[in-house]
Design an enzyme around this catalytic site. Sequence first.
Site, PDB file in Angstrom:
ATOM      1  N   GLU A 105       0.838  -1.194   0.000  1.00 35.06           N
ATOM      2  CA  GLU A 105       0.000   0.000   0.000  1.00 35.06           C
ATOM      3  C   GLU A 105       0.872   1.243   0.000  1.00 35.06           C
ATOM      4  O   GLU A 105       2.094   1.162   0.139  1.00 35.06           O
ATOM      5  CB  GLU A 105      -0.941  -0.017   1.211  1.00 35.06           C
ATOM      6  CG  GLU A 105      -1.918  -1.187   1.198  1.00 35.06           C
ATOM      7  CD  GLU A 105      -2.856  -1.208   2.396  1.00 35.06           C
ATOM      8  OE1 GLU A 105      -2.714  -0.336   3.273  1.00 35.06           O
ATOM      9  OE2 GLU A 105      -3.716  -2.089   2.456  1.00 35.06           O
ATOM     10  N   HIS A 158      -8.936  10.001   4.484  1.00 36.07           N
ATOM     11  CA  HIS A 158      -8.608   8.955   3.509  1.00 36.07           C
ATOM     12  C   HIS A 158      -8.839   9.512   2.116  1.00 36.07           C
ATOM     13  O   HIS A 158      -9.893  10.094   1.839  1.00 36.07           O
ATOM     14  CB  HIS A 158      -9.469   7.707   3.745  1.00 36.07           C
ATOM     15  CG  HIS A 158      -8.896   6.484   3.098  1.00 36.07           C
ATOM     16  ND1 HIS A 158      -8.895   6.301   1.737  1.00 36.07           N
ATOM     17  CD2 HIS A 158      -8.284   5.391   3.622  1.00 36.07           C
ATOM     18  CE1 HIS A 158      -8.315   5.144   1.446  1.00 36.07           C
ATOM     19  NE2 HIS A 158      -7.926   4.579   2.575  1.00 36.07           N
ATOM     20  N   ARG A 185      -0.819   8.953   2.504  1.00 36.79           N
ATOM     21  CA  ARG A 185      -2.201   9.409   2.398  1.00 36.79           C
ATOM     22  C   ARG A 185      -2.348  10.921   2.463  1.00 36.79           C
ATOM     23  O   ARG A 185      -3.210  11.494   1.794  1.00 36.79           O
ATOM     24  CB  ARG A 185      -3.040   8.768   3.512  1.00 36.79           C
ATOM     25  CG  ARG A 185      -3.261   7.290   3.301  1.00 36.79           C
ATOM     26  CD  ARG A 185      -4.046   6.683   4.435  1.00 36.79           C
ATOM     27  NE  ARG A 185      -4.292   5.272   4.184  1.00 36.79           N
ATOM     28  CZ  ARG A 185      -4.936   4.470   5.027  1.00 36.79           C
ATOM     29  NH1 ARG A 185      -5.390   4.955   6.166  1.00 36.79           N
ATOM     30  NH2 ARG A 185      -5.116   3.200   4.737  1.00 36.79           N
ATOM     31  N   HIS A 223     -11.163  10.020   8.223  1.00 38.89           N
ATOM     32  CA  HIS A 223     -10.931   8.575   8.343  1.00 38.89           C
ATOM     33  C   HIS A 223     -10.333   8.156   9.683  1.00 38.89           C
ATOM     34  O   HIS A 223     -10.829   7.234  10.326  1.00 38.89           O
ATOM     35  CB  HIS A 223     -10.001   8.143   7.213  1.00 38.89           C
ATOM     36  CG  HIS A 223      -9.677   6.684   7.197  1.00 38.89           C
ATOM     37  ND1 HIS A 223     -10.648   5.710   7.066  1.00 38.89           N
ATOM     38  CD2 HIS A 223      -8.489   6.025   7.297  1.00 38.89           C
ATOM     39  CE1 HIS A 223     -10.085   4.518   7.072  1.00 38.89           C
ATOM     40  NE2 HIS A 223      -8.778   4.675   7.233  1.00 38.89           N
ATOM     41  N   ARG A 271      -0.532   8.642   9.656  1.00 36.62           N
ATOM     42  CA  ARG A 271      -0.427   7.189   9.816  1.00 36.62           C
ATOM     43  C   ARG A 271      -0.088   6.500   8.499  1.00 36.62           C
ATOM     44  O   ARG A 271      -0.717   6.751   7.472  1.00 36.62           O
ATOM     45  CB  ARG A 271      -1.756   6.628  10.337  1.00 36.62           C
ATOM     46  CG  ARG A 271      -1.777   5.113  10.432  1.00 36.62           C
ATOM     47  CD  ARG A 271      -3.036   4.628  11.094  1.00 36.62           C
ATOM     48  NE  ARG A 271      -4.237   4.849  10.313  1.00 36.62           N
ATOM     49  CZ  ARG A 271      -4.705   4.018   9.374  1.00 36.62           C
ATOM     50  NH1 ARG A 271      -4.016   2.923   9.063  1.00 36.62           N
ATOM     51  NH2 ARG A 271      -5.822   4.268   8.752  1.00 36.62           N
TER      52      ARG A 271
END
Length: 654
Positions: A201, A321, A376, A437, A472
């Site tokens: 990811e 997100h 992100r 998110h 994160r």
Amino acid sequence: MANLTNGFASLHCAGAMHVDKGHMQASGLPFLSFRGDACGQRCSQLDISRLGSVPRFMGAKSATVSQYYVRHRISAIRASTLSCLQDDTTKFFDFVVIGSGVAGLRYALEVSKHGSVAIITKAEPYESNTNYAQGGVSAVLCPSDSVESHMEDTIVAGAYLCDEETVRVVCTEGPERVKELIAMGASFDHGEDGRLHLAREGGHSHNRIVHSADMTGREIERALLQAVDNDDNISLFGHHFAIDLLTCQKNGEIYCYGVDSIDIETQKVVRFISKVTLLASGGVGHIYPTTTNPLVATGDGIAMSHRAQAVISNMEFVQFHPTALSDEGLPIKPKTRRENAFLITEAVRGDGGILYNQSMERFMPMYDDRAELAPRDVVARSIDDQLKKRGENYVLLDISHKPREKVLAHFPNIAAECLRYGLDITRQPIPVVPVAHYMCGGVRAGLQGETNVKGLYVAGEVACTGLHGANRLASNSLLEALVFARRAVQPSIDHMLDADGDASLAARWAWPMLPWSSLGDGALADIVERTRQARTELQSVMWEYVGIVRSTGRLKQAEWKIGDLESEWEEFLFRRGWKPTMVGIEACEMRNLFCCAKLVVKSALARRESRGLHFTEDFPYLEESRRKPTVIFPAAVQELTWSSKPLQRHLQCK
């Protein structure tokens, strides 16, 4: 007013109370010790937890039968030897866990070997952020990967604000925590070679994401709930809304002795007295109008902790997100507004998904060399910039160039959801938009999940451990929850064995009032309606002024608007007959939303730089001198609003 400064909080949490203990030993059960003639108190037959019915609070979701969920019909207290200490409204346990996500369940399963455990959860046991986590758990399980590499990826994604010792602990212990899940029955995807299939990811330099298709959280939740169901020392209380922590002050320090809650089904206040409390209550997504979080994520744990004088840290770092499903872009529009946005997992981009604007122009390489695999915060800001420049409401995420069989195998849940609305992701791009998110900040925790409040531990999204820093890294959230739930176990047991189990404490705190007996139906209806309006207005303010891109002026406007809105709402309540000691689900949730929104704004105003998730137009660059957490320390005088004051005063402990 709480003090807010930049710097590290000092959590001197090693001390414990040492007292003589009387013991109750039940055959086959760990002892439960409480001082005083507790068995002389009124005893009554315990209600059975009713965990399958529809909760009666604003916006609640109906329970549905699903092959993924295990139905729980667990007694309120299984251990009959505890019945002399219980009644309908006061319950005694060694450990109380608030929240039924991965952190709370994993912790409960360990401490239940040493004492009685109550898990209280706001809705159905499976209704947690864990259940909606699609991507997976990041862990070093491949020979070509390394702990050092995982650490570097985490620190880079966190904009160098991560606590290095915490990062090392989590990345080192993570693989063992994943293996424990597998041993407990969690089923993850395997490749053709029979080994775990490891996905990649954004922000990761290696394939290290253990997953179960695109429903990883659901599978973990299923396995843990099954284990809890089989554990006779754990009692699960569904549809219990936590109101406030019960605290005592001794020698200048605060001690936690449990929590007051509302049994949503019986509409009674239920007091849980415990020697140790673990907060695993999730995040604050619903301070914003659109979020991937379920309705239960209203910041209850962070707000309760703040009112109990716990240290709060890094609340400015709200992760948006980049890719939630945009209903506006679907061929067939949903008939009703979603309660929470449908997440399009990071793994779609990790698997080769490409982002386009509506003119089918690929834009991510213009913003970052890592393109779609950037962290992100970068991707969310890039999409936000495209939407504002072009006056559009969504962008497109395309995975249709990949083999159809591979797409359907890796993302069956996403494919099925999109197909419901006429979109085939194997042929068409997915309309996506950033939404709230994950909260990277929260209750400040040490390396064992301890807080500055004695007997109070935190794990999961409610905690700020220092792992995430300013942003994160994808799939580090479930990992952090597993690691810190496990690390909190031994200090919790030690505290439980040393804690003063004075049963008489239960009656010393004032009893919260339910409004039904003293307010008429008309007043209650008016209060509920005004609370709904206030909630919508608060969410709009947060999105407009405290969103992906911020400025000092807009943050100050948010501070002013939130303060005015809170004052107007509280005045309306009290004018209609509400009392400061009254509790109700809608009002208490609103109280927590106000509290958390103010913490986010305060922290954002304190950070005079742009770092990670906090981007401000007035200070658009990183400042090395400001590479510190923001910390909100408790103050002797709390703010003079209902949202910021605990319902219960701190008792003075002997």
